[in-house]
Design a protein around this motif. Structure first.
Motif, mmCIF file in Angstrom:
data_model
loop_
_atom_site.group_PDB
_atom_site.id
_atom_site.type_symbol
_atom_site.label_atom_id
_atom_site.label_comp_id
_atom_site.label_asym_id
_atom_site.label_seq_id
_atom_site.Cartn_x
_atom_site.Cartn_y
_atom_site.Cartn_z
ATOM 1 N N VAL A 219 0.861 -1.193 0.000
ATOM 2 C CA VAL A 219 0.000 0.000 0.000
ATOM 3 C C VAL A 219 0.888 1.230 0.000
ATOM 4 C CG1 VAL A 219 -1.694 1.324 1.318
ATOM 5 C CG2 VAL A 219 -1.867 -1.176 1.204
ATOM 6 N N GLY B 147 2.739 4.068 -3.096
ATOM 7 C CA GLY B 147 3.800 4.088 -4.124
ATOM 8 C C GLY B 147 4.826 5.162 -3.854
ATOM 9 N N GLY B 148 5.164 5.394 -2.563
ATOM 10 C CA GLY B 148 6.265 6.317 -2.239
ATOM 11 C C GLY B 148 7.584 5.564 -2.314
ATOM 12 N N GLY C 253 7.300 2.104 -0.683
ATOM 13 C CA GLY C 253 6.402 1.211 -1.423
ATOM 14 C C GLY C 253 7.017 0.708 -2.718
ATOM 15 N N ALA D 223 8.636 14.727 -1.762
ATOM 16 C CA ALA D 223 7.788 15.751 -1.144
ATOM 17 C C ALA D 223 8.606 16.916 -0.638
ATOM 18 C CB ALA D 223 7.019 15.134 0.025
ATOM 19 N N ASN E 27 13.118 17.913 -0.367
ATOM 20 C CA ASN E 27 14.234 18.334 -1.223
ATOM 21 C C ASN E 27 14.472 17.403 -2.416
ATOM 22 O OD1 ASN E 27 14.855 16.709 0.948
ATOM 23 N ND2 ASN E 27 17.024 17.086 0.789
ATOM 24 N N ASP F 244 -5.779 3.105 -6.413
ATOM 25 C CA ASP F 244 -6.929 2.976 -5.504
ATOM 26 C C ASP F 244 -6.419 3.346 -4.122
ATOM 27 O OD1 ASP F 244 -9.429 2.503 -4.463
ATOM 28 O OD2 ASP F 244 -9.535 0.381 -5.047
ATOM 29 N N MET F 245 -7.343 3.738 -3.264
ATOM 30 C CA MET F 245 -6.938 4.030 -1.894
ATOM 31 C C MET F 245 -7.287 2.839 -1.012
ATOM 32 S SD MET F 245 -8.326 6.959 0.622
ATOM 33 C CE MET F 245 -7.104 8.160 1.016
ATOM 34 N N CYS G 183 2.954 1.165 3.362
ATOM 35 C CA CYS G 183 4.003 2.183 3.167
ATOM 36 C C CYS G 183 3.296 3.507 2.912
ATOM 37 C CB CYS G 183 4.880 1.838 1.972
ATOM 38 S SG CYS G 183 5.630 0.212 2.033
ATOM 39 N N GLY H 206 3.453 6.453 4.311
ATOM 40 C CA GLY H 206 4.149 7.730 4.496
ATOM 41 C C GLY H 206 3.482 8.631 5.508
ATOM 42 N N VAL H 207 3.340 9.914 5.119
ATOM 43 C CA VAL H 207 2.754 10.905 6.044
ATOM 44 C C VAL H 207 1.242 11.037 5.841
ATOM 45 C CG1 VAL H 207 4.806 12.371 6.313
ATOM 46 C CG2 VAL H 207 3.244 12.765 4.405
ATOM 47 N N PRO I 135 0.637 15.485 1.152
ATOM 48 C CA PRO I 135 1.488 16.132 0.147
ATOM 49 C C PRO I 135 0.888 16.001 -1.257
ATOM 50 C CG PRO I 135 2.826 14.860 1.649
ATOM 51 C CD PRO I 135 1.401 14.582 2.014
ATOM 52 N N THR J 207 6.218 17.657 10.370
ATOM 53 C CA THR J 207 7.400 18.070 9.614
ATOM 54 C C THR J 207 7.005 19.257 8.744
ATOM 55 O OG1 THR J 207 9.216 17.347 8.190
ATOM 56 C CG2 THR J 207 7.063 16.444 7.683
ATOM 57 N N TYR K 235 4.814 24.724 3.832
ATOM 58 C CA TYR K 235 3.729 24.303 4.711
ATOM 59 C C TYR K 235 4.264 23.334 5.756
ATOM 60 C CZ TYR K 235 3.736 19.993 1.928
ATOM 61 O OH TYR K 235 4.123 18.831 1.299
ATOM 62 N N TYR L 32 13.734 9.990 2.272
ATOM 63 C CA TYR L 32 13.474 9.040 1.185
ATOM 64 C C TYR L 32 14.335 7.781 1.357
ATOM 65 C CZ TYR L 32 12.501 13.715 -0.755
ATOM 66 O OH TYR L 32 12.085 14.996 -0.934
HETATM 67 C C1 LIG Z 1 6.308 18.375 4.235
HETATM 68 C C2 LIG Z 1 7.386 17.342 4.183
HETATM 69 C C3 LIG Z 1 8.696 17.692 4.449
HETATM 70 C C4 LIG Z 1 9.693 16.735 4.435
HETATM 71 N N1 LIG Z 1 10.996 17.086 4.660
HETATM 72 C C5 LIG Z 1 11.992 16.190 4.534
HETATM 73 C C6 LIG Z 1 13.346 16.546 4.636
HETATM 74 O O1 LIG Z 1 13.667 17.684 4.838
HETATM 75 N N2 LIG Z 1 14.295 15.599 4.537
HETATM 76 C C7 LIG Z 1 13.960 14.320 4.304
HETATM 77 O O2 LIG Z 1 14.844 13.484 4.207
HETATM 78 N N3 LIG Z 1 12.693 13.955 4.179
HETATM 79 C C8 LIG Z 1 11.718 14.865 4.278
HETATM 80 N N4 LIG Z 1 10.427 14.522 4.148
HETATM 81 C C9 LIG Z 1 10.159 13.170 4.207
HETATM 82 C C10 LIG Z 1 10.094 12.388 2.945
HETATM 83 O O3 LIG Z 1 9.281 12.993 2.006
HETATM 84 C C11 LIG Z 1 9.522 11.103 3.419
HETATM 85 O O4 LIG Z 1 10.263 10.616 4.528
HETATM 86 C C12 LIG Z 1 9.513 10.031 2.385
HETATM 87 O O5 LIG Z 1 8.876 10.451 1.232
HETATM 88 C C13 LIG Z 1 8.764 8.863 3.010
HETATM 89 O O6 LIG Z 1 8.597 7.865 2.076
HETATM 90 P P1 LIG Z 1 7.401 6.842 2.227
HETATM 91 O O7 LIG Z 1 7.508 5.922 1.089
HETATM 92 O O8 LIG Z 1 7.381 6.300 3.582
HETATM 93 O O9 LIG Z 1 6.115 7.730 2.095
HETATM 94 P P2 LIG Z 1 5.655 8.750 0.973
HETATM 95 O O10 LIG Z 1 6.763 9.140 0.094
HETATM 96 O O11 LIG Z 1 4.902 9.798 1.711
HETATM 97 O O12 LIG Z 1 4.645 7.885 0.123
HETATM 98 C C14 LIG Z 1 3.440 7.411 0.632
HETATM 99 C C15 LIG Z 1 2.648 6.843 -0.510
HETATM 100 O O13 LIG Z 1 1.539 6.147 -0.015
HETATM 101 C C16 LIG Z 1 0.379 6.493 -0.771
HETATM 102 N N5 LIG Z 1 -0.737 6.238 0.120
HETATM 103 C C17 LIG Z 1 -0.939 6.723 1.366
HETATM 104 N N6 LIG Z 1 -2.048 6.200 1.901
HETATM 105 C C18 LIG Z 1 -2.561 5.348 0.966
HETATM 106 C C19 LIG Z 1 -3.690 4.501 0.934
HETATM 107 N N7 LIG Z 1 -4.505 4.417 1.964
HETATM 108 N N8 LIG Z 1 -3.916 3.777 -0.176
HETATM 109 C C20 LIG Z 1 -3.106 3.840 -1.239
HETATM 110 N N9 LIG Z 1 -2.006 4.631 -1.253
HETATM 111 C C21 LIG Z 1 -1.734 5.373 -0.164
HETATM 112 C C22 LIG Z 1 0.614 7.918 -1.152
HETATM 113 O O14 LIG Z 1 -0.163 8.299 -2.242
HETATM 114 C C23 LIG Z 1 2.109 7.888 -1.453
HETATM 115 O O15 LIG Z 1 2.330 7.444 -2.764
HETATM 116 C C24 LIG Z 1 9.376 15.443 4.164
HETATM 117 C C25 LIG Z 1 8.066 15.078 3.906
HETATM 118 C C26 LIG Z 1 7.078 16.036 3.902
HETATM 119 C C27 LIG Z 1 5.691 15.627 3.613
#
Ligand SMILES: Cc1cc2nc3c(=O)[nH]c(=O)nc-3n(C[C@H](O)[C@H](O)[C@H](O)COP(=O)(O)OP(=O)(O)OC[C@H]3O[C@@H](n4cnc5c(N)ncnc54)[C@H](O)[C@@H]3O)c2cc1C
Length: 649
Positions: A19, A21-22, A25, A53, A55, A130-131, A161, A163-164, A181, A206, A347, A383
Motif C-alpha cells: 500500500v 507508491g512512495g 512502497g 515531497a 528536497n 486505488d486508496m 508504506c 508515508g505521512v 502532500p 514536519t 507548509y 526518502y
Molecule cells: C512536508 C514534508 C517535508 C519533508 N521534509 C523532509 C526533509 O527535509 N528531509 C527528508 O529526508 N525527508 C523529508 N520529508 C520526508 C520524505 O518525504 C519522506 O520521509 C519520504 O517520502 C517517506 O517515504 P514513504 O515511502 O514512507 O512515504 P511517501 O513518500 O509519503 O509515500 C506514501 C505513498 O503512499 C500512498 N498512500 C498513502 N495512503 C494510501 C492509501 N490508503 N492507499 C493507497 N495509497 C496510499 C501515497 O499516495 C504515497 O504514494 C518530508 C516530507 C514532507 C511531507
C-alpha cells in the motif's frame, strides 16, 4: 522485460499487496515481485509515484550509505537516481572514509517517471490506482485489502508504506485543512483500521521550504556550488557521473530576516500550539533554528534546481510553517531573493505514525502476522530511510509467503541494520533519520564497501540480477588479487623504490619491505604508486581503487573493530524464543520485565540496547536461556507466592 503474470483482475489473489507508491512502497513492491511473489502495488495517485515531497536530492552522510546499501541488496532507488542526477558530490572528502558520502541533486519529475516505468515493466507486479481503506483479516491472518473503489484485493501478506498520509493535516500559518502532500486526500480510514487491528498511532510533524521562481532570483552576488565530475554514481552498475552538472547556489539569512521571523513566532503552528506532534530536531524549521540558536545571526540557504525543464527551484535550509505573506516578507530580506516570487508556499504537516516498537526486526507487526510496515509510517523521515525499510519489508513479506527465515541485517553489517534495530528496540521520540554517528562500527560500514558487505546475502535470496552481480565480482576479485600481489611485491634497501619514496618524503627501508606495508604509510598514495610501477588496471566499477586503498590504510582499525564484533557476537546473537515468558523470569527488575515483555527482543544483543535493561538483567536473562528449567522453578516460586498472597488476602 515483459510481464509474465499480468494480473489486472482485482478478484485474483495476490501473495503480497504493497500500500503506497512512495519511496518505501516502490522498493517493497519491486523486491517482493522480483522474489517471485504475485504482487500488487496500490497507490492513491499513480502520477505521484516516488514523489519527492521535500528536497530534490538523495544522499549525504548516513543517507548516502543507505542508498549504497540499497544498491548492494538489489534495490532500485540508486539506479533511478543515477539516471536522473543533475549534480553529484562526495561530501566530507577531508575526513576519514567512514563519513565520506555521496549526495546528488535529482531531476525530480524524471526520477518519478523512471521509477514508475521500472514498476510497470516488472514481472509479477501489478500497479493499480486505488486508496486502501481496510486491511481485512480473520483468525488465520491477512485476507486482503478493501479499496475506496469498493474493490477487494485478496492477499496473504500486506506491506503498508503510507508515508505521512495517515490522518494528515496541512498548516499554512494558522490556516489548516485535512490534506496530504501534493494536495492528495489523507488516509483516515486506513488509520482507523490499523488502530482496530491493535496498533497504537501517535502524531509527528514536519515542514517543507517554499519553492520559488528561478527567474525572480538575482544570482549576481551568490556563490555557486559545483558538482564533482569524479564522484561515483550510487549504483555499482553506473560508470560515469553526468557530463553536464548544474550548480546549486548559496545565500544566507541575516538579522533582518530573523527579526521578521521572531516577530511572527505566534503565527507558526508549532509555536502557537496548533501542532502538537514532535518535529525532526535534526532538520529544524527556520523558526526552530532562530529560537534555538540565538547566538547565530545567519543561517545558510542552498538554492537547488528541481529539474532542467522547470523554472521551479527549492530553497534548502529554510523550511517553515509561517503564513505565505510572512514567507515572502522574510525571503525578500535575503541577498539574491530581494524580488523573489513564491511558486509553492512552504507548509507544515502533522500526521499519524505507528511507533516502531510494535514491529519485529523483520518489520512485520507483532499484532498481525503477515502485516508489515515500512517508511515514514514507522516514524522515520527521509526518502533513503523509507527506501531501505521498504526493501527489507518487501523481502521479508516474500520470505513470510515462502515460510523462510526473514532477512535481518546486523548492526555490524549495515546502516540498514542499525536503523531497524534502533527503531524496533528503542522506538522514536522524534522523526528518525540516519547518521553515521548512530553506528558503532562506522569504519566497517563504508559507502565504498556496501556491495562487499551485502551483495552475497542478497544473491543468496535471489534478488541480485546478473549485471549487478558480475560488477560486484569484478570489484571483489580485483581487490583480493591486488592485495595479495602487493603483499608479495618486496623491495630491498637501495633499490629503485627509494627515488619514489624520497619524492613523497617517505623514509627509506632498512630491510626488505612489501608494497602493502609501504602503502600503509599516509604519505604514499595508491594511484601514484601505480603510476610509478607503470601498471595499468583493468576497467573497474567506480570507487574500486578507493575501497582498496581504504582496506590498506585502515587495516589495523578495521581488524580491531572486527575483533570487537567477534568478541561480543556469541553473546549478542543468542536468540530469545518468541514465546519466552518474562513474567516467570523472577529475578529481572520490574522495569526490565515490563519493557522486555512489550518489545520482545529477538536476541540478547537487542535486549542489551533497550533502555531500562541493565547488565544485571542481561545476566539473569542469559541464565534463564541457558537453564530453561530455572524458569519452571521461578514459575513454581511465583505460583507459590501468588497462592500465599491469595491465601493471606
Ligand atoms: C512536508 C514534508 C517535508 C519533508 N521534509 C523532509 C526533509 O527535509 N528531509 C527528508 O529526508 N525527508 C523529508 N520529508 C520526508 C520524505 O518525504 C519522506 O520521509 C519520504 O517520502 C517517506 O517515504 P514513504 O515511502 O514512507 O512515504 P511517501 O513518500 O509519503 O509515500 C506514501 C505513498 O503512499 C500512498 N498512500 C498513502 N495512503 C494510501 C492509501 N490508503 N492507499 C493507497 N495509497 C496510499 C501515497 O499516495 C504515497 O504514494 C518530508 C516530507 C514532507 C511531507
Amino acid at each position: 522485460m515483459n510481464k509474465t503474470k499480468d494480473n489486472l483482475n482485482p478478484s485474483d489473489s495476490y501473495d503480497v499487496i504493497v500500500v503506497g507508491g512512495g519511496h518505501a512502497g516502490c522498493e517493497a513492491a519491486l523486491a517482493a515481485s522480483r522474489l517471485g511473489c504475485r504482487t500488487l502495488l496500490l497507490s492513491l495517485n499513480l502520477d505521484m509515484v516516488a514523489y519527492m515531497a521535500c528536497n530534490p536530492s538523495l544522499g549525504g552522510p548516513g543517507k548516502g550509505h543507505l542508498v549504497k546499501e540499497i544498491d548492494a541488496l538489489g534495490g532500485e532507488m540508486p539506479r533511478v537516481a543515477d539516471q536522473n542526477t543533475l549534480q553529484v558530490r562526495t561530501l566530507n572528502t577531508g575526513k576519514g572514509p567512514a563519513v565520506q558520502a555521496m549526495r546528488a541533486q535529482i531531476h525530480k519529475w524524471n526520477y518519478q517517471r523512471t521509477m514508475r516505468l521500472a514498476l510497470e515493466q516488472q514481472n509479477n507486479l501489478t500497479v493499480r490506482e486505488d486508496m486502501a481503506e481496510k486491511v481485512e483479516t480473520d483468525e488465520s491472518g491477512i485476507k486482503g485489502i478493501r479499496g475506496r473503489s469498493s474493490a477487494f484485493y485478496p492477499a496473504k501478506a500486506v506491506v503498508i508504506c503510507s508515508g505521512v498520509y495517515l490522518s494528515a493535516r496541512l498548516f499554512l500559518g494558522d490556516h489548516r485543512y485535512d490534506a496530504a502532500p501534493g494536495s492528495l486526500t489523507p488516509s483516515k480510514n486506513l488509520a482507523n483500521c490499523l488502530k482496530e487491528l491493535g496498533l497504537t498511532l501517535e502524531r509527528f510533524k514536519t515542514d517543507t521550504p517554499p519553492r520559488v521562481y528561478r527567474r525572480s532570483i538575482d544570482f549576481t552576488n551568490l556563490n555557486p556550488v559545483y558538482g564533482d565530475p569524479d564522484a561515483p554514481g550510487f549504483s555499482i552498475v553506473t560508470q560515469k557521473a553526468p557530463d553536464q552538472q548544474i550548480p546549486c547556489w548559496m545565500t544566507h539569512t541575516n538579522p533582518k530576516t530573523h527579526e521578521i521571523i521572531k516577530n511572527n513566532f505566534s503565527q507558526a503552528p508549532l509555536y502557537s500550539g496548533l501542532i502538537k506532534g514532535s518535529g525532526p530536531r535534526y532538520c529544524p524549521s527556520i523558526e526552530d533554528k532562530i529560537y534555538r540558536f540565538t547566538d547565530r545571526d545567519r543561517h545558510p540557504i542552498f538554492i537547488e534546481p528541481e529539474g532542467t525543464d522547470t523554472d521551479e527551484v527549492y530553497l534548502q535550509g529554510i523550511s517553515t510553517g509561517l503564513p505565505p505573506d510572512i514567507q515572502t516578507k522574510f525571503l525578500r530580506t535575503i541577498e539574491g531573493l530581494e524580488n523573489v516570487e513564491i511558486m509553492r508556499p512552504a507548509y507544515a504537516i502533522e500526521y499519524d505514525f505507528a511507533p516502531p516498537t510494535q514491529l519485529k526486526v523483520s518489520l512485520e507487526t507483532k499484532a498481525v502476522p503477515g502485516l508489515f510496515l515500512a517508511g515514514q509510517v514507522n516514524g522515520t523521515t527521509g526518502y533513503e530511510e523509507a527506501g531501505a525499510q521498504g526493501l527489507i519489508a518487501g523481502i521479508n513479506a516474500a520470505m513470510y509467503i515462502e515460510n523462510h527465515e526473514p532477512l535481518v541485517l546486523k548492526r555490524s553489517e549495515a546502516y540498514i541494520g542499525v536503523m531497524i534495530d534502533d527503531l524496533v528496540t528503542r522506538g522514536v521520540m522524534e522523526p528518525y533519520r540516519i547518521f553515521t554517528s548512530r553506528g558503532e562500527y562506522r569504519l566497517l560500514l563504508r559507502q565504498d564497501n556496501a556491495d562487499l558487505r551485502l551483495t552475497e546475502k542478497s544473491r543468496e535470496i535471489g534478488l541480485i540480477d546478473e549485471i549487478r552481480y558480475q560488477k560486484h565480482l569484478v570489484k571483489k576479485v580485483f581487490i583480493e588479487t591486488e592485495l595479495a600481489r602487493l603483499e608479495k611485491t618486496k623491495y630491498n634497501p637501495g633499490g629503485p623504490i627509494e627515488d619514489f619514496l624520497s619524492n613523497h618524503n617517505s623514509s627509506l627501508p632498512k630491510q626488505p619491505i612489501s608494497a602493502l606495508e609501504l602503502l600503509r604509510r599516509p604519505e604514499i598514495n595508491y594511484p601514484a604508486y601505480l603510476v610509478w610501477e607503470n601498471k595499468k588496471v583493468p576497467d573497474l566499477p567506480r570507487g574500486t581503487l578507493r575501497e582498496l586503498e581504504n582496506q590498506i590504510k585502515y587495516a589495523g582499525y578495521i581488524a580491531k573493530q572486527g575483533m570487537a564484533i567477534e568478541k561480543t557476537s556469541r553473546m549478542q546473537d543468542k536468540k530469545i524464543p518468541e514465546d519466552f515468558d518474562y513474567r516467570r523470569a523472577k529475578h529481572l527488575s520490574t522495569e526490565a520485565r515490563q519493557k522486555l515483555e512489550k518489545i520482545r527482543p529477538d536476541t540478547i544483543g537487542q535486549a542489551s540496547r533497550m533502555e531500562g535493561v541493565t547488565p544485571a538483567d542481561l545476566s539473569v536473562l542469559l541464565l534463564y536461556l541457558e537453564r530453561p528449567e530455572a524458569l519452571g522453578q521461578a514459575n513454581n516460586n511465583y505460583k507459590q507466592t501468588k497462592e500465599n498472597e491469595i491465601e493471606e488476602n
